[in-house]
Design a protein around this motif. Structure first.
Motif, PDB file in Angstrom:
ATOM      1  N   ILE A  41     -54.301 -29.882  51.776  1.00 11.43           N
ATOM      2  CA  ILE A  41     -53.754 -30.150  53.045  1.00 11.43           C
ATOM      3  C   ILE A  41     -54.455 -28.950  54.134  1.00 11.43           C
ATOM      4  N   GLY A  42     -55.431 -28.602  53.749  1.00  9.35           N
ATOM      5  CA  GLY A  42     -56.354 -27.697  54.832  1.00  9.35           C
ATOM      6  C   GLY A  42     -57.350 -27.133  54.240  1.00  9.35           C
ATOM      7  N   ASP A  43     -58.073 -26.429  54.808  1.00 10.43           N
ATOM      8  CA  ASP A  43     -59.333 -25.671  54.498  1.00 10.43           C
ATOM      9  C   ASP A  43     -59.261 -24.219  54.838  1.00 10.43           C
ATOM     10  N   GLN A  44     -60.473 -23.519  54.728  1.00 10.40           N
ATOM     11  CA  GLN A  44     -60.370 -22.070  54.801  1.00 10.40           C
ATOM     12  C   GLN A  44     -59.872 -21.555  56.339  1.00 10.40           C
ATOM     13  N   GLU A  45     -60.540 -22.286  57.199  1.00  7.97           N
ATOM     14  CA  GLU A  45     -60.542 -21.957  58.548  1.00  7.97           C
ATOM     15  C   GLU A  45     -58.793 -22.105  59.041  1.00  7.97           C
ATOM     16  N   LEU A  46     -58.279 -23.431  58.404  1.00  6.47           N
ATOM     17  CA  LEU A  46     -56.723 -23.518  58.719  1.00  6.47           C
ATOM     18  C   LEU A  46     -56.019 -22.487  58.031  1.00  6.47           C
ATOM     19  N   TRP A  47     -56.189 -21.940  57.134  1.00  8.20           N
ATOM     20  CA  TRP A  47     -55.497 -21.168  56.142  1.00  8.20           C
ATOM     21  C   TRP A  47     -55.635 -19.689  56.806  1.00  8.20           C
ATOM     22  N   LEU A  48     -56.711 -19.331  57.163  1.00  8.65           N
ATOM     23  CA  LEU A  48     -56.981 -18.089  58.204  1.00  8.65           C
ATOM     24  C   LEU A  48     -56.144 -18.028  59.301  1.00  8.65           C
ATOM     25  N   SER A  49     -55.987 -19.431  59.952  1.00  7.08           N
ATOM     26  CA  SER A  49     -55.265 -19.241  61.404  1.00  7.08           C
ATOM     27  C   SER A  49     -53.554 -19.346  60.799  1.00  7.08           C
ATOM     28  N   VAL A  50     -53.393 -19.948  59.745  1.00  5.54           N
ATOM     29  CA  VAL A  50     -51.853 -19.746  59.352  1.00  5.54           C
ATOM     30  C   VAL A  50     -51.401 -18.308  59.243  1.00  5.54           C
ATOM     31  N   ILE A  51     -52.463 -17.544  58.520  1.00  7.27           N
ATOM     32  CA  ILE A  51     -52.179 -16.302  58.041  1.00  7.27           C
ATOM     33  C   ILE A  51     -52.079 -15.603  59.478  1.00  7.27           C
ATOM     34  N   ARG A  52     -52.953 -15.723  60.357  1.00  4.94           N
ATOM     35  CA  ARG A  52     -53.012 -15.015  61.788  1.00  4.94           C
ATOM     36  C   ARG A  52     -51.499 -15.491  62.452  1.00  4.94           C
ATOM     37  N   THR A  53     -51.118 -16.565  62.328  1.00  8.51           N
ATOM     38  CA  THR A  53     -50.085 -17.290  63.044  1.00  8.51           C
ATOM     39  C   THR A  53     -48.780 -16.467  62.394  1.00  8.51           C
ATOM     40  N   SER A  54     -48.780 -16.247  61.054  1.00  3.73           N
ATOM     41  CA  SER A  54     -47.729 -15.747  60.445  1.00  3.73           C
ATOM     42  C   SER A  54     -47.432 -14.083  60.826  1.00  3.73           C
ATOM     43  N   GLY A  55     -48.610 -13.481  61.257  1.00  2.12           N
ATOM     44  CA  GLY A  55     -48.574 -11.987  61.842  1.00  2.12           C
ATOM     45  C   GLY A  55     -48.011 -12.095  63.003  1.00  2.12           C
ATOM     46  N   LEU A  56     -47.819 -13.213  63.692  1.00  2.00           N
ATOM     47  CA  LEU A  56     -47.359 -13.086  65.292  1.00  2.00           C
ATOM     48  C   LEU A  56     -45.999 -13.508  65.390  1.00  2.00           C
ATOM     49  N   VAL A  57     -45.200 -13.819  64.077  1.00  2.00           N
ATOM     50  CA  VAL A  57     -43.787 -13.974  63.954  1.00  2.00           C
ATOM     51  C   VAL A  57     -42.962 -12.476  64.466  1.00  2.00           C
ATOM     52  N   HIS A  58     -42.147 -12.854  65.374  1.00  2.00           N
ATOM     53  CA  HIS A  58     -41.544 -11.510  65.977  1.00  2.00           C
ATOM     54  C   HIS A  58     -40.581 -10.617  65.030  1.00  2.00           C
ATOM     55  N   VAL A  59     -40.828  -9.614  64.942  1.00  2.00           N
ATOM     56  CA  VAL A  59     -39.933  -8.790  64.175  1.00  2.00           C
ATOM     57  C   VAL A  59     -39.231  -7.629  65.196  1.00  2.00           C
ATOM     58  N   SER A  60     -37.914  -8.061  65.339  1.00  2.00           N
ATOM     59  CA  SER A  60     -37.104  -6.889  66.175  1.00  2.00           C
ATOM     60  C   SER A  60     -37.054  -5.738  65.309  1.00  2.00           C
ATOM     61  N   GLU A  61     -36.627  -4.610  66.307  1.00  2.00           N
ATOM     62  CA  GLU A  61     -36.528  -3.294  66.026  1.00  2.00           C
ATOM     63  C   GLU A  61     -35.485  -3.243  64.929  1.00  2.00           C
ATOM     64  N   ALA A  62     -34.259  -3.914  65.020  1.00  2.00           N
ATOM     65  CA  ALA A  62     -33.255  -3.710  64.193  1.00  2.00           C
ATOM     66  C   ALA A  62     -33.676  -4.393  62.856  1.00  2.00           C
ATOM     67  N   VAL A  63     -34.443  -5.346  62.696  1.00  2.00           N
ATOM     68  CA  VAL A  63     -34.750  -5.975  61.493  1.00  2.00           C
ATOM     69  C   VAL A  63     -35.507  -5.036  60.708  1.00  2.00           C
ATOM     70  N   ALA A  64     -36.735  -4.691  61.559  1.00  2.00           N
ATOM     71  CA  ALA A  64     -37.807  -3.768  61.033  1.00  2.00           C
ATOM     72  C   ALA A  64     -36.904  -2.333  60.600  1.00  2.00           C
ATOM     73  N   ARG A  65     -36.002  -1.956  60.980  1.00  2.00           N
ATOM     74  CA  ARG A  65     -35.377  -0.663  60.793  1.00  2.00           C
ATOM     75  C   ARG A  65     -34.516  -0.922  59.211  1.00  2.00           C
ATOM     76  N   TYR A  66     -34.091  -2.138  59.381  1.00  2.00           N
ATOM     77  CA  TYR A  66     -33.218  -2.839  57.990  1.00  2.00           C
ATOM     78  C   TYR A  66     -34.252  -2.591  57.137  1.00  2.00           C
ATOM     79  N   ALA A  67     -35.464  -3.303  57.053  1.00  2.00           N
ATOM     80  CA  ALA A  67     -36.280  -3.200  56.021  1.00  2.00           C
ATOM     81  C   ALA A  67     -36.903  -1.817  55.762  1.00  2.00           C
ATOM     82  N   VAL A  68     -37.104  -1.050  56.479  1.00  2.00           N
ATOM     83  CA  VAL A  68     -37.536   0.211  56.200  1.00  2.00           C
ATOM     84  C   VAL A  68     -36.328   1.126  55.408  1.00  2.00           C
ATOM     85  N   GLU A  69     -35.124   0.797  55.907  1.00  2.00           N
ATOM     86  CA  GLU A  69     -34.259   1.603  55.219  1.00  2.00           C
ATOM     87  C   GLU A  69     -33.934   0.939  54.043  1.00  2.00           C
TER      88      GLU A  69
END
Lengths: 338, 743
Positions: free
Chosen positions: A230-258
């Protein structure tokens, strides 16, 4: 591209030019919809080879989407290797396999330099770890020094041999399996090594209906060969980069850290989750959000992935089990309100 | 391992408008309101039974502790203790019921108790009338604890009970008279420590071994105990503010009918001391000088039993009475008559002698001393310096000769009275400047009264010569210099001993002491000084009472033993009036704690600014109450949007009893509610379920998505109305649906 079982017999030199630093730096982020489509295709592929383990499929998908290394812990014969193969096949990238055994040397993993009498030069022969996906079967059967050699690969994404540093391909995913039941002749993974695996889960035995289906379908032909790339190396790399851009609100980050901090406060947990665990937990929750076609993380995403992301990092006094502790902690830590 | 909601089955929102990325997240500060909100989050039902039992026991012990020292009436003890136990049992079994009405009832009771407390204080402050020592504060705390016991669902509430019992024990400890109260504190401490261990165990969900927690708890508690002990030693018990209430009470009321005459219970039933005989035994409180003449020929032994306990800001000579007439062997009182002062407490005493305040040399502070009678005593009311007011349980006191205040009741053990005195003690520097030799004004006393304080039965020429030689050797001119010179001579040339031979019949006590034995105790030494001063023309008189006694740092009381009875000298310093002078080897005074000195000054300030405090304290209460009310309203407002939405759906789903329980967030509950409706197959319900999911997702996007708002904020108006209209639709559909049971 095919899965190579033994890299030593492969004559082809690994092409290092393909993963140049320019490629690494290039912004290849996709739209979220494309990343979501990629995620759904991955899940479809995985569900063709592994029946009745939705959680393991989700964890494997999150691992691919976010580039977190995956540790599969389960009894033999439940499909750990099949799942790893399916990941490699779906991504259409080079994959190699290391079979864990007590006499495996670090150079068997990382590669070595060989003297060429014709050119009177030392030539570097890259080991199996230079593939994009490395499947380490029965990791706890390899001796500690070989495990240590993997450490540098996993964290630094590079290998140093004879003073020369070789970059590993990017993205680079290590999928390790270990069998927790037979402890004879094993070298248990040290905490620093388990901490480097971003995700860990077990597959579990299938339900009877699924097992019957499995027995019919896997009888003659290798199901992995049937699934489509379903893809190649380049597509996979950009999917990983896209997932890094998913927004994490402060409240959720606080929850994970807690959640991570809470594990350090418990008297019966001798080693709690590290800050690296919190980073990894938030990163994995981004993958879950992507699977749900969201560009932001909600607390439920963190809850869903917390067991896979945190439990294997804890050193817990018996008779407690890390998985139970995580589900207790999820009940104890206050959630964001809305 | 349970698998939470399998995530990739959720519905798909449209993502055409993926916004530009990498937006910096806004910093969220936890404001005060948010802090309050987090702190007030209702806790879950506490399942630890041992925590419930220990917190109840701690409160009951606290009530009993306050009760044993008389801060609570027996009825109050009974009611509060029983309702605490009943309330705890009720709370232990009522974890599932909705209790809004019940909380309202509790609140009404609480307001009633508090207003009664306020009325009590206002009444006491207005009238200055003292009826009992029963503290309205202890009653208030005990009642609040009893009410609170009915509403202790969560761990935090039980923790509040444990902490609240500390205030009750502290009230008891503050007014405890002796050290045996420490056993009650120890019992309470054990219970509280056990409660804390169970609380900890419950926090760790029963996964802590008892041995380990016991070890850690014992280390922690011994540290706490050491710190607490240090604090108890260094902190004073509060000196009562005069504006509220001063203690006076009697447990065994025996009216005396001798018109203010002195009664000494100590001389009955015991071998009396007699002149010319070796020492007899004197009963506990019965120092002979306290009733009748002070015969310096008597010899006797006084025991070490505690006769009085005094709460006072600083140590003083607790004066019983003075004597002005000397016959060579005995001191008696000449002139003056007994005057009855009747009326309810407090009794105001006329101040005789110079008005030291008007003289401007001393600006006396007002010292409040409370005396706790521990054994039967002569009916003398002891007091320091210049007493002004007496808070006393009887209906009549008598002002006798020699500045003696006499009780109309027998001074039985258990009687409590309080005296407010002017602290008219002068410093040595003030004394040194006070009265030049030969100054004659009488400063408020009649010259006849003063002349009595100069009379001698004979010329005492030998004593006069001795005194003159001492004075001239020391080159002393002023009264102060003369007194100091004589005292110094005494300290050098006279031996102190309580074991001296009997006085020969008809011998002059002073001559015998100064020229024959040169050994004596306070009576001989002070009598000799008075006689020497009188021969030099300085008015002086004999005073008897108690030395301050030893200070008990645990109870903050001066403990006076029978053997602390003492005789000393009062010298006339003209404008400074009568000043104490003790020629007997200096008695070391126990020093009060710095804290009690501080409280003393606060109490002085309060009594001198009484009117202001009466205005300021209610004003402060009112403004604080108003502020807290505002805060509560503001908090409600800050939480209103999410709360209102949740309340709507909760109310609607209560019909089906389908509102999801547990500590999940609002959006997750909405999703779960949809999940419960979805699988029924009823197309209308599925439509509602889809709508619920949409609501949940739009709330999630609002609070967690890009450009998210804080969890405490209300959404922008357009979005809020959009979501609210959807919720209203769902509300109507849920209300319409009565559930399968009624179909």
């Amino acid at each position: 591209m095919t899965l190579k079982d033994n890299p030593d017999t492969d004559e082809q030199e690994f092409n290092l030019e393909k993963i140049s630093p320019e490629l690494l730096l290039k912004d290849t982020a996709l739209g979220f919809d494309s990343a979501f489509k990629f995620a759904v295709d991955l899940l479809d592929n995985f569900s063709q080879v592994l029946y009745g383990s939705p959680y393991a499929l989700m964890v494997a998908t999150v691992s691919v989407l976010t580039g977190e290394h995956l540790l599969l812990e389960d009894a033999p014969g439940v499909g750990k290797t099949i799942l790893a193969k399916a990941i490699a096949k779906s991504l259409g990238v080079q994959a190699s396999r290391i079979q864990g055994q007590p006499d495996l040397l670090p150079s068997d993993v990382t590669g070595f330099s060989i003297f060429n009498p014709e050119t009177t030069q030392w030539t570097f022969r890259p080991g199996p770890v230079f593939s994009q996906i490395v499947l380490c079967d029965e990791l706890n059967r390899t001796p500690p020094r070989t495990q240590a050699a993997l450490l540098e690969c996993m964290e630094e994404a590079q290998v140093t041999i004879d003073g020369t540093t070789h970059l590993l391909p990017n993205p680079h995913l290590i999928i390790a399996t270990q069998n927790p039941l037979s402890q004879q002749g094993t070298f248990p993974l040290v905490e620093s090594q388990t901490d480097r695996f971003g995700l860990s889960c077990s597959i579990g035995y299938p339900q009877i209906e699924d097992e019957i289906k499995l027995a019919i379908n896997h009888g003659t032909a290798d199901q992995v060969l049937k699934i489509k790339e379903i893809g190649d190396q380049e597509l996979w790399l950009s999917v990983i980069r896209t997932s890094g851009l998913v927004h994490v609100s402060e409240a959720v980050a606080r929850y994970a850290v807690e959640i991570c901090r809470y594990t350090r406060e418990q008297p019966f947990i001798s080693l709690g989750a590290s800050p690296r665990a919190a980073i990894s937990l938030i990163n994995s929750a981004r993958g879950v959000a992507l699977i749900n076609r969201r560009d932001y993380v909600i607390p439920n995403d963190v809850q869903v992935i917390a067991t896979a992301s945190v439990a294997h990092r804890l050193a817990v006094d018996p008779p407690h089990r890390p998985q139970e502790i995580i589900s207790n902690i999820l009940r104890s830590v206050a959630q964001p309100r809305p | 391992m349970s698998i939470p909601n399998f995530p990739y089955q959720s519905s798909y929102n449209s993502y055409e408008n993926a916004k530009p990325l990498l937006e910096d997240a806004k910093e969220e500060k936890v404001g005060f309101i948010e802090f309050i909100r987090r702190a007030n989050k209702p806790g879950r039902y506490e399942r630890s039974i041992s925590l419930r039992i220990t917190s109840t026991a701690a409160v009951v012990i606290g009530i009993l502790a306050a009760g044993t020292v008389g801060e609570l009436s027996p009825i109050a003890i009974g009611i509060t203790a029983i309702s605490t136990i009943a309330g705890s049992i009720y709370s232990a079994f009522s974890y599932k019921r909705p209790r809004l009405w019940f909380k309202l009832v509790l609140a009404i009771f609480g307001i009633g108790i508090f207003s009664q407390f306020l009325l009590h204080i206002v009444a006491a402050a207005n009238s200055g009338q003292l009826t009992s020592v029963l503290g309205p504060l202890a009653t208030l705390f005990a009642s609040v604890q009893a009410l609170h016991a009915f509403d202790v669902p969560a761990r935090r509430d039980l923790g509040f009970s444990l902490a609240g019992s500390a205030t009750l024990v502290a009230i008891g400890a503050a007014s405890a008279l002796n050290t045996s109260f420490i056993f009650i504190i120890a019992l309470w401490f054990i219970v509280v420590v056990w409660g804390m261990i169970s609380m900890w165990g419950s926090m760790a969900e029963g996964k802590v071994s008892t041995g380990r927690s016991l070890k850690q708890a014992s280390i922690a508690t011994s540290v706490v105990l050491a710190v607490a002990f240090a604090i108890v030693i260094s902190l004073p018990a509060p000196t009562p503010l005069q504006t509220i209430q001063l203690p006076s009470s009697v447990t065994n009321q025996v009216q005396l009918s001798n018109g203010g005459g002195l009664v000494n219970p100590g001389t009955k039933n015991i071998e009396p001391a007699q002149p010319g005989k070796p020492g007899g035994k004197i009963a506990v409180g019965g120092y002979v000088g306290f009733a009748g003449p002070l015969n310096t020929g008597l010899r006797g032994q006084l025991s070490n039993q505690i006769v009085l306990r005094v709460r006072a800001p600083h140590p003083s000579y607790w004066l019983g009475e003075t004597f002005n007439n000397w016959d060579g062997q005995s001191w008696t009182q000449k002139g003056g008559n007994t005057k009855a002062i009747s009326g309810p407490s407090p009794f105001y005493l006329p101040i005789t002698g110079p008005n030291v305040q008007a003289s401007g040399v001393i600006s006396p502070s007002r010292d409040i001393q409370t005396f706790y009678v521990a054994t039967d005593l002569p009916n003398l009311l002891f007091a320091a310096d210049t007493p002004e007011e007496v808070f006393y349980p009887g209906s009549q006191i008598f002002l006798g000769p020699g500045r003696s205040i006499r009780s109309g009741l027998a001074m039985n053990s258990g009687l409590i009275y309080t005296v407010i005195s002017q602290d008219t003690r002068a410093t040595n520097e003030q004394l040194a400047q006070a009265l030049p030799q030969g100054a004659s004004p009488t400063f408020g006393l009649s010259s006849q009264e003063l002349s009595t304080d100069l009379e001698l039965p004979n010329s005492y020429s030998r004593v006069h010569n001795l005194a003159l030689s001492i004075v001239s050797k020391a080159n002393a001119n002023t009264t102060y210099e003369i007194v100091t010179a004589l005292e110094n001579w005494m300290a050098k040339n006279v031996k102190y001993s309580t074991n001296i031979p009997p006085l020969p019949p008809n011998a002059d006590s002073v001559n015998q002491f100064l020229f024959v034995t040169k050994t004596g105790f306070c009576e001989q030494i002070s009598s000799a000084l008075v006689v020497m001063l009188r021969t030099l023309g300085i008015p002086a008189r004999e005073a008897v009472g108690y030395v301050p006694g030893s200070f008990n740092a645990l109870t903050d009381l001066y403990e006076i033993k029978a053997s602390d009875a003492h005789a000393w000298v009062q010298v006339w310093y003209g404008p400074l009036g009568w000043q104490n002078s003790d020629p007997t080897a200096s008695v070391p005074f126990s020093t009060p704690t710095p804290g009690s000195l501080l409280l003393h000054s606060i109490s002085n300030f309060a009594s001198s600014h009484k009117l202001w405090l009466e205005i300021i304290i209610p004003l402060l209460l009112l403004t604080n109450g108003g502020y807290l009310l505002l805060l509560a309203l503001k908090k409600r407002e800050a939480l209103s949007w999410i709360d209102a939405q949740e309340a709507k759906l909760r109310k609607a789903s209560r019909k089906n009893n389908s509102w999801p329980a547990g500590e999940t967030s609002f959006s997750q509950r909405v999703k779960q509610l949809g999940g419960q409706l979805g699988p029924t197959g009823d197309p209308n319900k599925i439509k509602t379920a889809i709508k619920l999911r949409e609501i949940s997702e739009s709330i999630e996007k609002l609070y967690y998505g890009r450009g998210n708002i804080k969890p405490t904020d209300s959404p922008p108006k357009s979005l809020a109305t959009e979501i609210e209209s959807k919720i209203n639709q769902v509300y109507k559909e849920l209300i319409k649906d009565k559930g399968p049971a009624e179909k």
